[in-house]
Motif scaffolding. Sequence first.
Motif, PDB file in Angstrom:
ATOM      1  N   GLU A 194      -1.111  -9.117   6.460  1.00  0.00           N
ATOM      2  CA  GLU A 194      -0.754 -10.088   5.476  1.00  0.00           C
ATOM      3  C   GLU A 194      -2.136 -10.835   5.430  1.00  0.00           C
ATOM      4  OE1 GLU A 194       2.249 -12.583   7.585  1.00  0.00           O
ATOM      5  OE2 GLU A 194       3.873 -11.368   6.949  1.00  0.00           O
ATOM      6  N   VAL A 195      -2.901 -10.586   6.568  1.00  0.00           N
ATOM      7  CA  VAL A 195      -4.352 -11.149   6.620  1.00  0.00           C
ATOM      8  C   VAL A 195      -5.434 -10.264   6.290  1.00  0.00           C
ATOM      9  CG1 VAL A 195      -5.774 -12.866   8.072  1.00  0.00           C
ATOM     10  CG2 VAL A 195      -3.033 -12.694   8.407  1.00  0.00           C
ATOM     11  N   ASP A 196      -5.161  -8.779   6.310  1.00  0.00           N
ATOM     12  CA  ASP A 196      -5.946  -7.948   6.114  1.00  0.00           C
ATOM     13  C   ASP A 196      -6.499  -8.102   4.621  1.00  0.00           C
ATOM     14  OD1 ASP A 196      -7.993  -5.861   5.835  1.00  0.00           O
ATOM     15  OD2 ASP A 196      -6.105  -4.446   6.439  1.00  0.00           O
ATOM     16  N   LEU A 197      -7.429  -8.664   4.069  1.00  0.00           N
ATOM     17  CA  LEU A 197      -7.677  -9.181   2.686  1.00  0.00           C
ATOM     18  C   LEU A 197      -8.146  -7.896   1.965  1.00  0.00           C
ATOM     19  CD1 LEU A 197      -8.600 -12.704   3.076  1.00  0.00           C
ATOM     20  CD2 LEU A 197      -6.398 -11.925   2.605  1.00  0.00           C
ATOM     21  N   ASN A 198      -9.108  -7.110   2.523  1.00  0.00           N
ATOM     22  CA  ASN A 198      -9.757  -6.086   1.951  1.00  0.00           C
ATOM     23  C   ASN A 198      -9.290  -4.884   2.315  1.00  0.00           C
ATOM     24  OD1 ASN A 198     -10.599  -5.588   4.680  1.00  0.00           O
ATOM     25  ND2 ASN A 198     -12.721  -6.080   4.310  1.00  0.00           N
ATOM     26  N   LYS A 199      -8.054  -4.835   2.794  1.00  0.00           N
ATOM     27  CA  LYS A 199      -7.028  -3.599   3.281  1.00  0.00           C
ATOM     28  C   LYS A 199      -7.919  -2.561   3.752  1.00  0.00           C
ATOM     29  CE  LYS A 199      -3.932  -6.043   1.532  1.00  0.00           C
ATOM     30  NZ  LYS A 199      -2.962  -6.846   2.316  1.00  0.00           N
ATOM     31  N   ASN A 200      -8.507  -2.767   4.861  1.00  0.00           N
ATOM     32  CA  ASN A 200      -9.280  -1.721   5.515  1.00  0.00           C
ATOM     33  C   ASN A 200      -8.676  -1.510   7.035  1.00  0.00           C
ATOM     34  OD1 ASN A 200      -9.854  -4.012   7.092  1.00  0.00           O
ATOM     35  ND2 ASN A 200     -12.251  -3.484   6.938  1.00  0.00           N
ATOM     36  N   THR A 206       0.148 -15.244  -3.249  1.00  0.00           N
ATOM     37  CA  THR A 206      -0.991 -14.350  -2.639  1.00  0.00           C
ATOM     38  C   THR A 206      -2.253 -14.858  -3.053  1.00  0.00           C
ATOM     39  OG1 THR A 206      -0.656 -12.619  -4.350  1.00  0.00           O
ATOM     40  CG2 THR A 206       0.438 -12.440  -2.136  1.00  0.00           C
ATOM     41  N   ASP A 207      -2.237 -15.305  -4.236  1.00  0.00           N
ATOM     42  CA  ASP A 207      -3.792 -15.745  -4.780  1.00  0.00           C
ATOM     43  C   ASP A 207      -4.267 -17.156  -3.889  1.00  0.00           C
ATOM     44  OD1 ASP A 207      -3.712 -14.091  -6.812  1.00  0.00           O
ATOM     45  OD2 ASP A 207      -3.206 -15.483  -8.289  1.00  0.00           O
ATOM     46  N   GLN A 208      -3.257 -17.558  -3.018  1.00  0.00           N
ATOM     47  CA  GLN A 208      -3.970 -18.737  -2.218  1.00  0.00           C
ATOM     48  C   GLN A 208      -4.861 -18.356  -1.146  1.00  0.00           C
ATOM     49  OE1 GLN A 208      -3.057 -21.909  -3.199  1.00  0.00           O
ATOM     50  NE2 GLN A 208      -2.326 -20.569  -4.963  1.00  0.00           N
ATOM     51  N   LEU A 209      -4.669 -17.059  -0.800  1.00  0.00           N
ATOM     52  CA  LEU A 209      -5.602 -16.454   0.391  1.00  0.00           C
ATOM     53  C   LEU A 209      -6.255 -14.871  -0.224  1.00  0.00           C
ATOM     54  CD1 LEU A 209      -6.892 -16.521   2.934  1.00  0.00           C
ATOM     55  CD2 LEU A 209      -4.839 -15.545   4.054  1.00  0.00           C
ATOM     56  N   THR A 210      -7.297 -14.832  -0.852  1.00  0.00           N
ATOM     57  CA  THR A 210      -7.880 -13.284  -1.221  1.00  0.00           C
ATOM     58  C   THR A 210      -9.298 -13.451  -0.465  1.00  0.00           C
ATOM     59  OG1 THR A 210      -9.077 -14.658  -2.881  1.00  0.00           O
ATOM     60  CG2 THR A 210      -6.747 -13.904  -3.380  1.00  0.00           C
ATOM     61  N   ASP A 211      -9.913 -12.267  -0.761  1.00  0.00           N
ATOM     62  CA  ASP A 211     -11.108 -11.833   0.260  1.00  0.00           C
ATOM     63  C   ASP A 211     -12.418 -12.705  -0.507  1.00  0.00           C
ATOM     64  OD1 ASP A 211     -11.462 -10.767  -2.416  1.00  0.00           O
ATOM     65  OD2 ASP A 211     -11.605  -8.899  -1.574  1.00  0.00           O
ATOM     66  N   SER A 212     -11.780 -13.699  -1.474  1.00  0.00           N
ATOM     67  CA  SER A 212     -12.956 -14.408  -2.065  1.00  0.00           C
ATOM     68  C   SER A 212     -12.719 -15.899  -1.792  1.00  0.00           C
ATOM     69  CB  SER A 212     -13.094 -14.186  -3.492  1.00  0.00           C
ATOM     70  OG  SER A 212     -11.911 -14.563  -4.255  1.00  0.00           O
ATOM     71  N   SER A 213     -11.676 -16.224  -0.950  1.00  0.00           N
ATOM     72  CA  SER A 213     -11.356 -17.540  -0.583  1.00  0.00           C
ATOM     73  C   SER A 213     -12.495 -18.266   0.218  1.00  0.00           C
ATOM     74  CB  SER A 213      -9.861 -17.548   0.075  1.00  0.00           C
ATOM     75  OG  SER A 213      -8.919 -17.204  -0.528  1.00  0.00           O
ATOM     76  N   GLU A 214     -12.675 -19.561  -0.056  1.00  0.00           N
ATOM     77  CA  GLU A 214     -13.724 -20.150   0.545  1.00  0.00           C
ATOM     78  C   GLU A 214     -13.367 -20.609   2.008  1.00  0.00           C
ATOM     79  OE1 GLU A 214     -14.880 -23.485  -1.691  1.00  0.00           O
ATOM     80  OE2 GLU A 214     -15.556 -22.587  -3.250  1.00  0.00           O
ATOM     81  N   ILE A 215     -14.248 -20.711   2.942  1.00  0.00           N
ATOM     82  CA  ILE A 215     -14.240 -21.048   4.218  1.00  0.00           C
ATOM     83  C   ILE A 215     -14.688 -22.807   4.394  1.00  0.00           C
ATOM     84  CG2 ILE A 215     -14.802 -21.056   6.570  1.00  0.00           C
ATOM     85  CD1 ILE A 215     -15.186 -18.107   6.020  1.00  0.00           C
ATOM     86  N   ASN A 217     -14.240 -13.043   9.612  1.00  0.00           N
ATOM     87  CA  ASN A 217     -14.288 -13.761   8.224  1.00  0.00           C
ATOM     88  C   ASN A 217     -13.017 -14.075   7.416  1.00  0.00           C
ATOM     89  OD1 ASN A 217     -16.635 -15.195   6.424  1.00  0.00           O
ATOM     90  ND2 ASN A 217     -15.300 -13.886   4.997  1.00  0.00           N
ATOM     91  N   GLU A 218     -12.281 -13.021   7.655  1.00  0.00           N
ATOM     92  CA  GLU A 218     -10.895 -12.980   7.103  1.00  0.00           C
ATOM     93  C   GLU A 218     -10.059 -13.953   7.767  1.00  0.00           C
ATOM     94  OE1 GLU A 218     -10.007  -8.690   5.258  1.00  0.00           O
ATOM     95  OE2 GLU A 218      -9.883  -8.993   7.340  1.00  0.00           O
TER      96      GLU A 218
END
Length: 721
Positions: free
Chosen positions: A665-671, A604-613, A677-678
């Motif tokens: 799975e893609v809702d990184l900030n869980k809202n 899961t660390d491979q895709l977080t809300d701080s992942s670069e684009i 951006n996600e």
Amino acid sequence: MAFQKAVKGTALIGGGAIATVFGLSQFSQYRNKHGALVQVQAAEGAPVRKEHLPSREQQIQALQSSGEFDVLVIGGGATGCGCALDAATRGLKTALLERDDFSSGTSSRSTKLIHGGVRYLQKAIMKLDFEQYRMVKEALEERAHLLQSAPHLSAPLPIMLPIYKWWQLPYYWVGIKLYDLVAGSQCLKSSYVLSKARALELFPMLRRDRLVGAIVYYDGQHNDARMNLAIALTAALYGVCMGCMGSVWGVWGLYGVYGVCGVRCRDVLTGKEFDVRAKCVINATGPFTDSVRKMDDEEVPNICQPSAGVHIVMPGYYSPDNMGLLDPATSDGRVIFFLPWEKMTIAGTTDSPTDVTSHPIPTEEDINFILSEVRNYLGADVEVRRGDVLAAWSGIRPLVTNPDSKDTQSLSRSHVVTVSDSGLITIAGGKWTTYRAMARDTIDAAIREHNLQAGSCQTMGLQLEGAQDWSPTLYIRLVQDYGLESEVAQHLASTYGDKAFEVAKIAQVTGKRWPIVGKRLVSEFPYIEAEVVYGVKEYARTAVDVVSRRTRLAFLNVQAAEEALPRIVDIMARELHWCEQKKKEQLEAAKRFLYYEMGYKVKTDQLTDSSEISLAPADIERYKKRFHMFDKDKKGFITILDVQRVLQSISVQMDENTLHEILNEVDLNKNGQVELNEFLQLMSAIQKGRVSGSRLAVLMKSAEENLRRQAIPVDRSGGGL
């Protein structure tokens, strides 16, 4: 032989159980604790194998009410269960205690190989080390026994050594032929040399440039956790009173001639405390061996040096179905293996020194090292992606060493049996393949030291639970008699042997034309709901037991394991009468296990809300257009309603719970929604290979292509009718 002094202390054993030992001191292996030579007398009558497995409740009751045992084993791994089985088949009254589940520690986290040790033979020859040679010889004999004792759980596996330098071909060929020679009549199949063309035909993923050829030799492979359980179940059928999920928090005894004479334990599930008395207590706690020894003397030198082996699981297409690969000399000198297992691919390393005895969490550095070595051996046309790591775990190997040695790579897997002055027997070191020989030597020592009346070892040639009436074609009867899918039937036959029929009998009707019975826990794996029910009969008491050891889902795909957890918990709750709070606790505990011990965290660390684009401008525009096909109102995010609307327009039906899972799975900030951006972070991670198999990405791409096809006019042209 090691020695111990009289000191009282406490230590962590058996995966976390606390023990206290009294009155331990120096000993002699060949004399008993009183200094007298012992003449062993055979016990009268051979033990009888029961037809039915006692329930856990019956086992716990027997532990409390059976009086004094001849032998009490602490530790439910391969060695501990092997000791219990050996003792019981000699006619000794035997008990076993395990704090967690059988094979919950090192024994379920192995390489899955049954092997003699090619690299140990190399060291034995290069250093003229007869002890190493003897260890390899014994391991090859035990390899043959293990394959014969449970043929449904094990099989020979050809392993390829790719050769990239001409001088290595005769060097490795001689070494492998010596391996065959040492095995003698127990050689599984003769090794052979392959040309470059033939090697690529058998292992098409191999790197082609500079490949000279390859050498193929044979070792064995097995389902380690199930093999451990088969040993435990066989021991129970021979009368061993065993308790798993029983916290051993006091190993106690008296000073003087009585020595260590039992344990104080607590049933973790009920909280009830009781004593178990025994003439002989055996410490078979793997990586925790020295913790027990230091109860006697905090200054005693260690006899075990832990070594961590990290393993990752990748999709099956990374290796052939029936051919493994071994590199005996990686960039840092360690061995790396690349093996097919349960239709997936295991890659991993051996012998990385560690100071901890609990199983460490696999790190991103560990995983990236293995991936880099895999890339060295696969062709340029095979993209090795970080996102293809489906599970990762680390196992602690309890290698025997001199106290002054710091290099685990120089160690063999020879085992040592030590006996303290109070009579506590410790079995240390060894490896999975030699568990039976280790158990034999341990029980021999117990008989000598405690003047027990018992016969000789009876486990050579003994078939384990499930092996008696198994045949390679047994699965066909399961398909014909019960209407199981062929893949499910093959899985049941290769896991439970002749007991597969008992699982099939309790399998639920699917309501479909085919298969008739056998509801899967997850669609892509052959594990069915009936196995959870059967696992409870085989002493499984937690969701972790089922998801990792009764099934191997946690070791094969952590996301699939998480998906199966709610159903597993529901079935276990019905069988074990759990309340809602208990169900919640079990679900949370299993998720923590997957997250920390099976690699879900690093995944899961491979895709977080701080992942670069990191996308090219053209790619960003392309992905924005795809996103806006769902976000028609240009809100900047998409919800389940948006996805449902698009799916309906292309006539695709998907239930709401599944859509929730896909977006989550893609809702990184869980809202509760997926923002632009996600989505771009997801596509960037996919492009870099850090993430693979994203259901949302595939769904959106498929929907985009369907919508484009609908927009193309279908006009007649030319001379049509």
